[in-house]
Write a protein that holds these residues in place. Structure first.
Motif, short mmCIF file in Angstrom:
data_model
loop_
_atom_site.label_atom_id
_atom_site.label_comp_id
_atom_site.label_asym_id
_atom_site.label_seq_id
_atom_site.Cartn_x
_atom_site.Cartn_y
_atom_site.Cartn_z
N HIS A 157 28.91 -35.44 25.79
CA HIS A 157 30.12 -35.22 25.01
C HIS A 157 29.93 -34.07 24.04
O HIS A 157 30.87 -33.71 23.33
N SER A 158 28.75 -33.50 24.00
CA SER A 158 28.45 -32.41 23.06
C SER A 158 28.51 -31.07 23.79
O SER A 158 27.64 -30.77 24.63
N PRO A 159 29.52 -30.25 23.51
CA PRO A 159 29.58 -28.92 24.15
C PRO A 159 28.32 -28.11 23.94
O PRO A 159 27.88 -27.40 24.84
N SER A 160 27.71 -28.26 22.77
CA SER A 160 26.50 -27.51 22.47
C SER A 160 25.35 -27.93 23.39
O SER A 160 24.63 -27.09 23.94
N SER A 161 25.17 -29.25 23.60
CA SER A 161 24.09 -29.74 24.45
C SER A 161 24.31 -29.31 25.91
O SER A 161 23.36 -28.90 26.59
N ILE A 162 25.53 -29.40 26.37
CA ILE A 162 25.84 -29.03 27.75
C ILE A 162 25.59 -27.55 27.98
O ILE A 162 24.90 -27.15 28.93
N MET A 163 26.13 -26.70 27.11
CA MET A 163 26.00 -25.26 27.30
C MET A 163 24.55 -24.80 27.12
O MET A 163 24.10 -23.88 27.80
N GLN A 164 23.81 -25.46 26.24
CA GLN A 164 22.41 -25.10 26.05
C GLN A 164 21.60 -25.37 27.31
O GLN A 164 20.74 -24.58 27.70
N MET A 165 21.88 -26.50 27.98
CA MET A 165 21.17 -26.82 29.21
C MET A 165 21.52 -25.80 30.32
O MET A 165 20.64 -25.31 31.03
N PHE A 166 22.80 -25.48 30.45
CA PHE A 166 23.21 -24.53 31.47
C PHE A 166 22.61 -23.15 31.22
O PHE A 166 22.22 -22.43 32.16
N GLN A 167 22.51 -22.76 29.96
CA GLN A 167 21.97 -21.44 29.63
C GLN A 167 20.48 -21.32 29.94
O GLN A 167 19.97 -20.21 30.12
N SER A 168 19.82 -22.46 30.03
CA SER A 168 18.36 -22.43 30.28
C SER A 168 18.03 -22.70 31.75
O SER A 168 16.86 -22.86 32.09
N SER A 169 19.05 -22.72 32.63
CA SER A 169 18.84 -23.06 34.04
C SER A 169 19.26 -21.91 34.96
O SER A 169 20.25 -21.22 34.69
#
Length: 579
Positions: free
Chosen positions: A379-391
């Motif tokens: 539910h956290s946009p920051s957590s989701i985007m951070q994971m995608f940015q590191s993959s």
């Protein structure tokens, strides 16, 4: 004195001549008369007998039919027929339907002719917007608490539909242009973007297309749970009745109209009038079948809906914000080979999410963000985007239906999507994504995971680093056309998802109008159940045949629709888990 006798004239001399002279005269006249009749008979039977009569000659003149249209790219004034040739005409084939060849003054001709005005930057691009009664849009926003059973949509309809701004505490976003946007907010975002469209007109006769600002997604969202079908259908029936009474409808019977719904198509395709069936029947209404409806997930078996991207968290107000973000995504170090954010679907035996989660858990190069009810990093946009940015790669299996918002969030982060069903992207977003899916994504068929237990890690490791770099650059270059710009501004040189969709609608209507003029159809032997195939055709192709993806869409249509409707119902239940 003797008088000189008066000289006689020839006639008098003949009259006073001898009887012999009189006989000679009679013979001469008879011969002359006979000769005249011989010539007359000869002319009638010989000369005229070998040539057509005057009427036949006129009828045999060639009927030269000049088309009033030089080619499909221009609509000039009708040309007149050239003068008839004096020489003997050559034979021509008979014209079966002369009436069909006459110039027809179609009511949309003026709109088409705007294409010829090269000095008008809006030529062929004008949009007319219906001024709907507020019950079809603005009144819904005033009652925003009723738009969702579980979510207070009031905060998500703020800022022209973008939602509240996101704070960049962890440095994942940029300082401006980022909002906590709800995945079902396209209705209001698109309508507000339309208000900034540079080629709006109040003259519907020059419009390339006509926009209907009905909040179809918000309408059905109010009544999906606990309401009878009469309530669910009421606004749709009311809208169609209103539109059909408008003069603009008569131009093409609604085939130049389009509207937007920020929900999946199955919410608008109720199969029966049973109270237990899901959704309303908007897209099955005869009038609505003429319109084009833009939805975040379209039906592969129907021709009146078209997929547009889910909204992401990024809504740039100017070009520079996009360029800065693209540059940053291209320079990131990505420590994970692949990642997945989502929850399993234990109630769906055909879902491969459980196997994907297991493979990710057992891999040292996969990042997993597990989602469940209640508080979750999903539910956290920051957590989701951070994971995608590191993959490097982001896994995008089907959700409750074919598509998920996560696919667009991952591409926004420069992560290469991995799809397992062609209905998740390739047959959906043909306006916004390249037809050659191998340039920006990886496709692993579901059965490779479900039945063959193919290793996702091994499959992705087979792609060379050079190819990965090229694919990532392609994904990053796609970002502008996958995001919706801030409705309160306008990008200068870039086309966002709104611009791409509007131009695609205009192109569709323009092709239809030209085909009507030429008396032809766009495709040969069109079969609506194969709609997904037509969207994949190259320009100029008019027929579809067997396709490698037939097995994915070959189940009986009604069976698939039943499953899709059930998936739509489940998507509401799982909305709070993952996207």
């Amino acid at each position: 004195m003797r008088r000189r006798p008066v000289a006689l004239g020839p006639l008098e001399a003949m009259e006073k001549g001898s009887p012999r002279n009189q006989q000679t005269r009679l013979c001469f006249l008879a011969s002359l008369s006979a000769f005249f009749w011989i010539l007359l008979l000869y002319f009638h039977f010989v000369v005229l007998g070998s040539n057509p009569t005057i009427e036949e000659s006129v009828a045999s003149q060639p009927v030269k039919l000049e088309s009033p249209f030089v080619n499909v790219d221009s609509i000039p004034a009708p040309v007149t027929d050239p003068p008839a040739e004096k020489e003997k005409p050559s034979p021509v084939k008979p014209v079966k339907d002369m009436a069909a060849e006459k110039l027809v003054a179609y009511p949309f001709m003026r709109a088409l002719r705007t294409l010829e005005n090269k000095s008008d930057p809006c030529g062929g691009r004008y949009i007319y917007v219906h001024k709907l009664p507020p019950r079809f849009n603005e009144d819904m926003l005033k009652e925003c608490r009723s738009l969702s059973l579980w979510t207070n949509m009031c905060k998500f309809t703020s800022n022209e539909g973008l939602g509240p701004p996101l704070e960049n505490v962890e440095g994942v976003f940029e300082n401006t242009g980022w909002y906590a946007t709800n995945q079902f907010a396209v209705d209001v975002i698109f309508s507000n973007r339309m208000k900034q469209y540079e080629c709006l007109t109040n003259d519907s006769s020059i419009a390339a297309a006509i926009f209907v600002p009905f909040y179809a997604g918000f309408d059905i969202a109010r009544y999906l749970w606990g309401y009878n079908i009469s309530t669910r259908d009421a606004a749709s029936l009311d809208l169609v009745d209103w539109l059909m009474k408008r003069p603009e409808w008569g131009i093409m019977g609604g085939k130049d109209h389009f509207l937007v719904a920020g929900r999946i198509t199955w919410d608008f395709r109720r199969l029966s009038d049973e109270e237990s069936d899901w959704g309303n029947k908007l897209l099955f209404l005869p009038a609505a079948r003429n319109m084009s409806m833009l939805v975040v997930e379209s039906s592969p078996w129907n021709a009146n809906d078209f997929g547009i991207p889910y909204p992401t968290y990024f809504h740039p107000a100017k070009d520079e914000e996009v360029f800065v973000w693209q540059d940053r995504m291209g320079k990131l170090e990505r420590k994970w080979l692949f990642s997945f954010a989502g929850a399993p679907r234990p109630g769906n035996p055909k879902s491969i999410r459980g196997q994907i989660i297991n493979q990710c858990r057992n891999s040292k190069v996969c990042k997993l963000l597990e989602c469940d009810f209640g508080e979750s990093k999903c539910h956290s946009p920051s957590s989701i985007m951070q994971m995608f940015q590191s993959s490097l790669f982001c896994l995008q299996p089907q959700g409750d239906s074919y598509t998920r918002r996560s696919a667009f969030d991952s591409m926004l982060a420069g992560c290469i999507p991995v799809f397992f069903h062609p209905g998740s992207a390739y047959t959906q977003y043909t306006w916004h994504l390249p037809k050659n899916y191998t340039t920006y994504s990886v496709f692993i068929p579901e059965d490779d995971i479900r039945k063959r237990n193919v290793s996702i890690e091994e499959r992705l490791n087979q792609i060379s680093p050079e190819q990965v770099k090229i694919m990532r650059e392609t994904v990053i270059n796609l970002i502008p056309r996958l995001v919706y710009a801030d409705p309160r501004s306008k990008l200068e040189t870039l086309r966002d998802a709104f611009d791409v969709a509007v131009q695609a609608v205009i192109d569709k209507v323009t092709r239809l109008r030209r085909n009507i003029i030429q008396g032809r159809t766009e495709y040969d032997n069109f079969v609506e159940e194969n709609s997904w195939k037509y969207d994949l055709l190259d320009e100029g192709q008019r027929e579809v045949g067997a396709h490698e993806w037939d097995p994915f869409f070959s189940k009986p249509k009604d069976e698939q629709r039943d499953q899709s409707a059930e998936a739509a119902k489940n998507s509401w239940k799982n909305e709070q888990r993952d996207q």
